[in-house]
Each structure stands twice: as C-alpha cells, then as structure tokens.
Design an enzyme around this catalytic site. Structure first.
Site, PDB file in Angstrom:
ATOM      1  N   ASP A  24       0.855  -1.201   0.000  1.00 43.20           N
ATOM      2  CA  ASP A  24       0.000   0.000   0.000  1.00 43.20           C
ATOM      3  C   ASP A  24       0.887   1.247   0.000  1.00 43.20           C
ATOM      4  O   ASP A  24       1.766   1.370   0.855  1.00 43.20           O
ATOM      5  CB  ASP A  24      -0.865  -0.044   1.278  1.00 43.20           C
ATOM      6  CG  ASP A  24      -1.682   1.223   1.477  1.00 43.20           C
ATOM      7  OD1 ASP A  24      -1.956   1.910   0.481  1.00 43.20           O
ATOM      8  OD2 ASP A  24      -2.046   1.500   2.642  1.00 43.20           O
ATOM      9  N   ASN A  26      -0.648   4.521  -0.487  1.00 44.37           N
ATOM     10  CA  ASN A  26      -1.391   5.764  -0.190  1.00 44.37           C
ATOM     11  C   ASN A  26      -2.141   5.670   1.146  1.00 44.37           C
ATOM     12  O   ASN A  26      -3.135   6.368   1.356  1.00 44.37           O
ATOM     13  CB  ASN A  26      -2.344   6.118  -1.334  1.00 44.37           C
ATOM     14  CG  ASN A  26      -3.409   5.056  -1.524  1.00 44.37           C
ATOM     15  OD1 ASN A  26      -3.287   3.953  -0.978  1.00 44.37           O
ATOM     16  ND2 ASN A  26      -4.455   5.368  -2.262  1.00 44.37           N
ATOM     17  N   ASP A  28      -4.241   3.666   2.652  1.00 44.43           N
ATOM     18  CA  ASP A  28      -5.660   3.341   2.864  1.00 44.43           C
ATOM     19  C   ASP A  28      -5.814   1.892   3.321  1.00 44.43           C
ATOM     20  O   ASP A  28      -6.919   1.363   3.390  1.00 44.43           O
ATOM     21  CB  ASP A  28      -6.492   3.615   1.591  1.00 44.43           C
ATOM     22  CG  ASP A  28      -6.060   2.753   0.420  1.00 44.43           C
ATOM     23  OD1 ASP A  28      -5.063   1.998   0.551  1.00 44.43           O
ATOM     24  OD2 ASP A  28      -6.706   2.821  -0.639  1.00 44.43           O
ATOM     25  N   ASP A  32      -1.810  -1.417  -3.801  1.00 39.09           N
ATOM     26  CA  ASP A  32      -2.142  -0.666  -5.020  1.00 39.09           C
ATOM     27  C   ASP A  32      -1.081  -0.847  -6.099  1.00 39.09           C
ATOM     28  O   ASP A  32      -0.022  -1.434  -5.855  1.00 39.09           O
ATOM     29  CB  ASP A  32      -2.360   0.816  -4.695  1.00 39.09           C
ATOM     30  CG  ASP A  32      -1.283   1.377  -3.787  1.00 39.09           C
ATOM     31  OD1 ASP A  32      -0.102   1.115  -4.074  1.00 39.09           O
ATOM     32  OD2 ASP A  32      -1.619   2.058  -2.789  1.00 39.09           O
ATOM     33  N   ASP A 101      -5.161 -11.150 -15.218  1.00 40.07           N
ATOM     34  CA  ASP A 101      -6.162 -12.161 -14.875  1.00 40.07           C
ATOM     35  C   ASP A 101      -7.431 -11.827 -15.653  1.00 40.07           C
ATOM     36  O   ASP A 101      -7.988 -10.739 -15.496  1.00 40.07           O
ATOM     37  CB  ASP A 101      -6.432 -12.101 -13.360  1.00 40.07           C
ATOM     38  CG  ASP A 101      -6.856 -13.430 -12.794  1.00 40.07           C
ATOM     39  OD1 ASP A 101      -7.661 -14.106 -13.440  1.00 40.07           O
ATOM     40  OD2 ASP A 101      -6.385 -13.788 -11.698  1.00 40.07           O
ATOM     41  N   ASP A 198      -9.481 -17.227 -15.659  1.00 36.05           N
ATOM     42  CA  ASP A 198     -10.266 -17.728 -14.537  1.00 36.05           C
ATOM     43  C   ASP A 198     -11.294 -18.769 -14.996  1.00 36.05           C
ATOM     44  O   ASP A 198     -11.975 -18.554 -16.010  1.00 36.05           O
ATOM     45  CB  ASP A 198     -10.998 -16.533 -13.906  1.00 36.05           C
ATOM     46  CG  ASP A 198     -11.574 -16.844 -12.541  1.00 36.05           C
ATOM     47  OD1 ASP A 198     -10.807 -17.160 -11.630  1.00 36.05           O
ATOM     48  OD2 ASP A 198     -12.818 -16.759 -12.395  1.00 36.05           O
ATOM     49  N   GLU A 239      -7.219 -21.669 -15.728  1.00 35.77           N
ATOM     50  CA  GLU A 239      -7.568 -22.344 -14.478  1.00 35.77           C
ATOM     51  C   GLU A 239      -8.602 -23.383 -14.841  1.00 35.77           C
ATOM     52  O   GLU A 239      -9.711 -23.052 -15.258  1.00 35.77           O
ATOM     53  CB  GLU A 239      -8.144 -21.357 -13.467  1.00 35.77           C
ATOM     54  CG  GLU A 239      -8.390 -22.013 -12.128  1.00 35.77           C
ATOM     55  CD  GLU A 239      -9.332 -21.250 -11.231  1.00 35.77           C
ATOM     56  OE1 GLU A 239      -9.337 -21.507 -10.024  1.00 35.77           O
ATOM     57  OE2 GLU A 239     -10.097 -20.402 -11.734  1.00 35.77           O
ATOM     58  N   HIS A 311      -3.596 -17.841  -4.504  1.00 34.48           N
ATOM     59  CA  HIS A 311      -4.443 -17.033  -3.626  1.00 34.48           C
ATOM     60  C   HIS A 311      -5.693 -17.767  -3.158  1.00 34.48           C
ATOM     61  O   HIS A 311      -6.491 -17.207  -2.411  1.00 34.48           O
ATOM     62  CB  HIS A 311      -4.853 -15.761  -4.373  1.00 34.48           C
ATOM     63  CG  HIS A 311      -5.706 -16.078  -5.567  1.00 34.48           C
ATOM     64  ND1 HIS A 311      -5.226 -16.732  -6.678  1.00 34.48           N
ATOM     65  CD2 HIS A 311      -7.024 -15.872  -5.809  1.00 34.48           C
ATOM     66  CE1 HIS A 311      -6.200 -16.900  -7.542  1.00 34.48           C
ATOM     67  NE2 HIS A 311      -7.313 -16.390  -7.043  1.00 34.48           N
ATOM     68  N   ASP A 312      -5.902 -18.988  -3.635  1.00 38.27           N
ATOM     69  CA  ASP A 312      -7.095 -19.751  -3.253  1.00 38.27           C
ATOM     70  C   ASP A 312      -6.766 -20.896  -2.305  1.00 38.27           C
ATOM     71  O   ASP A 312      -7.657 -21.690  -1.971  1.00 38.27           O
ATOM     72  CB  ASP A 312      -7.748 -20.369  -4.505  1.00 38.27           C
ATOM     73  CG  ASP A 312      -8.453 -19.333  -5.349  1.00 38.27           C
ATOM     74  OD1 ASP A 312      -8.877 -18.294  -4.813  1.00 38.27           O
ATOM     75  OD2 ASP A 312      -8.588 -19.561  -6.573  1.00 38.27           O
TER      76      ASP A 312
END
Ligand code: NOJ
Length: 530
Positions: A24, A26, A28, A32, A101, A198, A239, A311-312
C-alpha cells in the site's frame, strides 16, 4: 518436441501478486499499483521475469476483484489507468512480462451489461446472462447455496456459479463472445503479454450432462479468444480442473491454438481429506502427482505449469511438510521439488521467504466470502470452536494476508489499518528477518532460479526419476545432451542415500559437500553429474 513458442515460455518465471495485499502506498490499508511498481526491482532480484496480477479491474469486491464491474478500468483503491500504463512501461523497461487475470465466465451484477440485461427481455443485453422462469436444475454455487437467484426487476432467475453478485455470462450468445474478444484486444493493445484465465472450463455449460463446465462449445470459445492472429503469440494459462491428460491435450496441444498451458490441481488435494479437513499426507503424495504430470506432459509435448501455492489455497508447506522448526528446510525442499522440473514456474507472494498458513481465534479476522459462508454452515452442525478450526485450516484468507515485508507495525505493507488482519506469524516470518538469517529461503530461491536460468538442462532437458515409489525421497535427473543434473529431496529423518553417479553439489539447503551419504529430513541438493 515442444514447439519453439512453448520453449520460449519455459524461460518465464512468474511471480503471482494479490494486489490488495501486496504493498500500500497511499495509506488506505489496501495494496495498489504504485506499490507493485515500487517492488518491481525486488521481484526481478528474486529471479522472476513476469507477473501474474490477480484482478485489478473496477469491482465492488464481493469476491476481491473476481466480480468485475468494468473490464476496461482500474479498481479505485488500486489506482488509475495511468498507473496501469506506468506499471506496464516499467515492467517492459525491466524486460518483464505482465500476465493479466481475465475473468470471462461471470461479471459482477453491478456491470452495465447485467444492469441492462435485467431490465427486460428485449434489449441488446437481454441474452448476455442465463435467464429462466424457474431454475432449470439444482446446481449449487461454489460459495454455497443454490446457483440460481431470482431478480425482481426482470422477474426471472439468473445463474451465478459463485457469489450471488457474480452472474454467469451466456457464451452461447455471439455478442458475448465478441465483447470478450474486445476486452482481450483492449489489453493486448495496452501491451499486456498474456492472461491467466479464470475458471475457463465453465464458459460453456453442459446443461444436458448436468455440469456447469466442460460444455460442448468450450473449445470453440477458447479458440475464439486466443486462436486469433492478434492473440496467438500470448502466454495463456487456464484455471481448469482437469485430471486427465487427454483433456489437457484438447486445451493445450500446440495445434489446437487454444491455451499455452493450464493449472491442474491434483497436488492441491494433498494433505487434506477435503478443503477444510486435514489428512495425514506426505511429500511422497505430492511427489507422485508431480511425476505423473511430468511424464504425461512430456509424452504429449505439452507445456506444464509448476506451482504449489496461490491465492485460493493455504500454503502447501503447512499441509505436507514442517512449517515450524524445519520451516526453512521444508520451504527450500519444496522449491527444489517443484521448480527444477520441466514447466513454467509460478511463485506466490510470500512463498519466497517461506510464509506458512496463519491461525486466528476469531472469525472476525476473516474476510473471504467462501470462508464466512462455510463457517455459518458448519456452525449448524458443530461448535463454533470446531468450525473455526476448520476455517483456519482451509480458508483462502491463509494466502491473502498482507505481505509481511518486515516485523514492524503494519508489516511494511501499510502505515494504516490493513483491510484484513496481518498474518498471525508476521512478526516472526517476514522478508526482512529471512534476509537477515543465514538460512534464507529467499536466497535459496534466488540461487535456484539462477541455476534454472543458466542451465538449459533445467528448461528443456528430459526428466527421469531415480528414486523408487516406496522410498521416502524424490530423486530425479534433468538431461540435455552431455549435461546432466540431479536433484535429491529427502523426506525422512537421516536417510542414507547412495547415488549411482558422482558429481558436484551446486546447491544445498544444508551446506552439503558429498553427493552420497546421510541426508537429513527435508534436505535437498542440486548436483551437477560428472
Ligand atoms: C477462481 C479464482 O481463483 C477465485 O479466487 C475466484 O473466487 C473464483 N475463480 C471465481 O472467479
């Protein structure tokens, strides 16, 4: 023999970024695109030369970007289209490739196509989705519950194979094929080098066979996307949960002009009875899956993908190896097992310093829609504590905690409160600690990837297994012309391994010198054979 295009793809080393959790800039609490730009030199220094970027398009984020509201714009929290152009330029300046992706199976219900489609049966978008007066079958959503939802405005049911806000596109409508081709071309014109696609198997539904995937027009649609002159040069990885080599051939054989390769997930089953229930499994099981696919893909001249994490999935190290005391040995042994095989390596963020699964005492620490839905369901039949244990084991959030750059307050990820809790082991397992350690997983990865880059035998060399199926180790060779390399990975405690050749140990996770002799648990060695 692999075709030249596939041989070139073997030179890729792809680093997967989950942008929300990477860096990150900025304040938040959300990663990003400028954060990715800031870390490009780091990624390059690892030895990766490409990035697979998880979705960064405009999205309401019900499924963290896999619910796209606009394929041609960037999610506000991630930055702007100018940031994206800068990312591509900065990557290309470093000779790195960007793999986007692509999510062609469904859009967010916030997408303009869906908003138009639901208005009625006679507008240009009315057939963009699957609409029925009554659910035509009992298909279930991957995130639990029926896959059919009633829309008040249209007065009909639509299909959502995932969240209720992820409506499946109707690819049988030629207009859908066309708009998705346009999306691909938009990004190709922008300069991207490829796509991770995907749930590609779901874009054609097999209504007659009762499955929402592998329908009769699947290959026609994939070909329409990637078999065109404009797209044939791209690197594409689908995938696709295939468990059969013939099925893979239909997607990836060079003469099909469809996908370059696909992710097959057999090894993802290792270490678990089902997604949320652990099972005693060992590296032997992983090894056997790897051998099977190495042999099959070689036999059919297919390009294989090599990955252990994404990530899964909770990191594989926590399911089949030792993520405690022998974490360094386990992480490096897994790296040697996977990334010196033939195929395209994918490394998931954090894997390069041995990140493990996390553990939390409260469901409030989780964000993933799948985990939260399943937790609620589990609580119907077991105690909240038992349900939480299952979620801790199987949750996708295991792989989605902010990148642990250092042990500081925000983990070096953000100075603000992060969108999801920091990794529960972040103060111990982080990049800075790893790099300061004599036993650095990162440096092992660097050396291993350098070897891969410099020794063609690891790219296109043939693969042969030396260890037997009953042995607690994985020993294989890679051979190209006169050059031969051997990789030894030992799974049991203190095993004597006598190799049928002599050689020089070029990389080891134990400071090993002799090629034969006693190997410790999770010890690995890469040997130049004399
Ligand atoms: C697979 C993606 O990897 C996953 O994160 C997502 O939830 C589903 N497809 C739906 O897009």
């Amino acid at each position: 023999m692999l075709i030249q295009k596939y041989k070139d793809f073997l030179r890729l080393v792809i680093y997967q970024i989950y942008p929300r959790s990477f860096k990150d800039t900025n304040d938040d609490g959300i990663g990003d695109l400028p954060g990715i730009i800031e870390k490009l030199d780091y990624i390059k220094s690892l030895g990766a030369n490409a990035i697979w970027l998880c979705p960064c398009y405009k999205s309401p984020n019900d499924d963290n970007g896999y619910d796209i509201a606009d394929y041609r714009d960037i999610m506000d929290e991630f930055g702007t289209m100018d940031d994206m152009k800068r990312l591509i330029a900065e990557m290309h300046a470093r000779d790195m490739k960007l793999i986007m992706d692509l999510v062609p199976n469904h859009t967010s219900t916030a997408h303009a196509w869906f908003q138009e489609s639901r208005k009625g049966r006679d507008n240009p978008y009315s057939d963009f989705y699957y609409w029925f007066d009554e659910p035509p079958n009992d298909w279930e959503s991957c995130f639990r519950g029926s896959a059919w939802a009633f829309d008040e405005m249209r007065g009909q049911y639509y299909l959502h194979s995932y969240a209720i806000t992820q409506a499946d596109l109707n690819w049988n409508n030629p207009a859908v094929v066309k708009v998705m081709q346009d999306v691909v071309d938009f990004w190709v014109d922008m300069g991207v080098d490829g796509f991770r696609v995907d749930v590609i198997d779901q874009i054609s539904k097999d209504f007659e066979g009762g499955r929402n995937c592998f329908g009769p027009r699947l290959h026609e649609f994939i070909h329409a996307l990637f078999g065109r002159e404009k797209t044939a040069h791209l690197f594409t990885v689908g995938e696709c949960w295939v468990d059969d080599i013939e099925e893979m051939r239909r997607h990836c054989a060079a003469d099909r002009n469809e996908l370059s390769t696909l992710f097959q997930f057999d090894h993802m089953e290792c270490g678990r009875a089902e997604k949320f229930t652990p099972k005693k499994d060992s590296l032997r099981t992983v090894r056997d899956v790897l051998i099977r696919w190495q042999d099959k893909t070689a036999e059919h001249d297919l390009l294989h993908s090599l990955f252990s994490d994404n990530h899964d999935q909770p990191p594989l190290i926590s399911r089949v190896a030792d993520d405690g005391e022998k974490r360094y040995e386990s992480a490096t042994c897994l790296a040697a097992m996977f990334y010196l095989l033939k195929g395209v390596p994918f490394i998931y963020q954090g894997q390069e310093f041995g990140l493990t699964a996390a553990h939390y005492d409260s469901i409030d620490c989780f964000d993933d829609i799948e985990s939260i839905n399943i937790y609620a369901e589990l609580c119907q039949s077991m105690s909240a504590v038992a349900a939480l244990e299952k979620i801790n084991f199987g949750s996708r959030d295991n792989a989605r905690h902010p990148m642990a750059w250092n042990a500081g307050k925000g983990g070096g990820f953000s100075d603000a409160e992060p969108w999801i809790s920091l990794h529960s082991r972040q103060s111990k397992i982080n990049l800075e600690n790893d790099m300061m350690s004599e036993r650095s997983v990162f440096r092992f990865y660097q050396k291993l990837l350098k070897l891969r880059r410099e020794q063609d035998a690891f790219l296109d060399g043939s693969f042969e297994v030396i260890s037997g199926p009953e042995e607690e180790c994985f020993i294989f060779t890679r051979t190209l012309g006169q050059e031969q390399w051997a990789v030894v990975c030992n799974f049991a405690q203190e095993t004597v391994i006598e190799l049928p050749f002599d050689g020089e140990v070029v990389l080891s996770n134990q400071g090993r010198i002799d090629v034969s002799g006693i190997y410790q648990e999770y010890e690995c060695a890469v040997i130049r054979v004399h």
